[in-house]
Design a protein around this motif. Structure first.
Motif, PDB file in Angstrom:
ATOM      1  N   LEU A  17      43.027  28.822  40.731  1.00 55.57           N
ATOM      2  CA  LEU A  17      43.088  30.284  40.629  1.00 55.57           C
ATOM      3  C   LEU A  17      41.929  30.942  41.364  1.00 55.57           C
ATOM      4  O   LEU A  17      42.125  31.818  42.212  1.00 55.57           O
ATOM      5  CB  LEU A  17      43.078  30.703  39.154  1.00 55.57           C
ATOM      6  N   PHE A  18      40.706  30.497  41.063  1.00 58.12           N
ATOM      7  CA  PHE A  18      39.533  31.129  41.664  1.00 58.12           C
ATOM      8  C   PHE A  18      39.385  30.802  43.157  1.00 58.12           C
ATOM      9  O   PHE A  18      39.082  31.683  43.964  1.00 58.12           O
ATOM     10  CB  PHE A  18      38.260  30.765  40.905  1.00 58.12           C
ATOM     11  N   MET A  19      39.611  29.551  43.508  1.00 59.58           N
ATOM     12  CA  MET A  19      39.473  29.177  44.921  1.00 59.58           C
ATOM     13  C   MET A  19      40.553  29.827  45.784  1.00 59.58           C
ATOM     14  O   MET A  19      40.256  30.328  46.867  1.00 59.58           O
ATOM     15  CB  MET A  19      39.522  27.658  45.092  1.00 59.58           C
ATOM     16  N   SER A  20      41.787  29.834  45.321  1.00 61.96           N
ATOM     17  CA  SER A  20      42.851  30.459  46.109  1.00 61.96           C
ATOM     18  C   SER A  20      42.633  31.966  46.208  1.00 61.96           C
ATOM     19  O   SER A  20      42.901  32.568  47.253  1.00 61.96           O
ATOM     20  CB  SER A  20      44.228  30.148  45.517  1.00 61.96           C
ATOM     21  N   GLY A  21      42.136  32.568  45.146  1.00 59.69           N
ATOM     22  CA  GLY A  21      41.862  34.008  45.182  1.00 59.69           C
ATOM     23  C   GLY A  21      40.777  34.358  46.181  1.00 59.69           C
ATOM     24  O   GLY A  21      40.941  35.256  47.014  1.00 59.69           O
ATOM     25  N   PHE A  22      39.675  33.638  46.108  1.00 55.83           N
ATOM     26  CA  PHE A  22      38.561  33.920  47.008  1.00 55.83           C
ATOM     27  C   PHE A  22      38.929  33.623  48.462  1.00 55.83           C
ATOM     28  O   PHE A  22      38.682  34.430  49.358  1.00 55.83           O
ATOM     29  CB  PHE A  22      37.331  33.112  46.588  1.00 55.83           C
ATOM     30  N   MET A  23      39.517  32.455  48.690  1.00 60.17           N
ATOM     31  CA  MET A  23      39.858  32.065  50.064  1.00 60.17           C
ATOM     32  C   MET A  23      40.924  32.982  50.663  1.00 60.17           C
ATOM     33  O   MET A  23      40.843  33.344  51.833  1.00 60.17           O
ATOM     34  CB  MET A  23      40.324  30.610  50.112  1.00 60.17           C
ATOM     35  N   SER A  24      41.923  33.369  49.881  1.00 66.47           N
ATOM     36  CA  SER A  24      42.952  34.254  50.416  1.00 66.47           C
ATOM     37  C   SER A  24      42.374  35.632  50.733  1.00 66.47           C
ATOM     38  O   SER A  24      42.779  36.266  51.711  1.00 66.47           O
ATOM     39  CB  SER A  24      44.137  34.371  49.453  1.00 66.47           C
ATOM     40  N   LEU A  25      41.409  36.097  49.946  1.00 66.44           N
ATOM     41  CA  LEU A  25      40.755  37.371  50.250  1.00 66.44           C
ATOM     42  C   LEU A  25      39.980  37.279  51.557  1.00 66.44           C
ATOM     43  O   LEU A  25      40.119  38.138  52.438  1.00 66.44           O
ATOM     44  CB  LEU A  25      39.816  37.785  49.112  1.00 66.44           C
TER      45      LEU A  25
END
Length: 76
Positions: A17-25
């Motif tokens: 959740l956190f890694m995909s959120g940060f990386m996609s941003l």
């Protein structure tokens, strides 16, 4: 609260959740900049990224644990 046997799944969920959120941003801003609809673009990218990231973390985590254990020296 969750049962301790679910620790791996809960960890994988939050890591994904956190890694995909940060990386996609970061990738969304890199690709299109700070456009008016960046939040919508980012949320769409995040939803897709999480759908890929969560099963990936579940599948790859055991390999990463094994690699880590091989690289970490036992205390003397």
């Amino acid at each position: 609260m969750f049962h301790p046997r679910l620790q791996t799944v809960v960890f994988a969920f939050f890591m994904a959740l956190f890694m995909s959120g940060f990386m996609s941003l970061v990738i969304s801003i890199f690709n299109v900049g700070f456009v008016d609809n960046i939040v919508i673009l980012w949320l769409k990218a995040w939803a897709f990224a999480f759908c890929v990231a969560f099963p990936t973390v579940i599948l790859i985590a055991p390999l990463v644990h094994k690699l880590t254990n091989r690289l970490i020296r036992a205390p003397l």
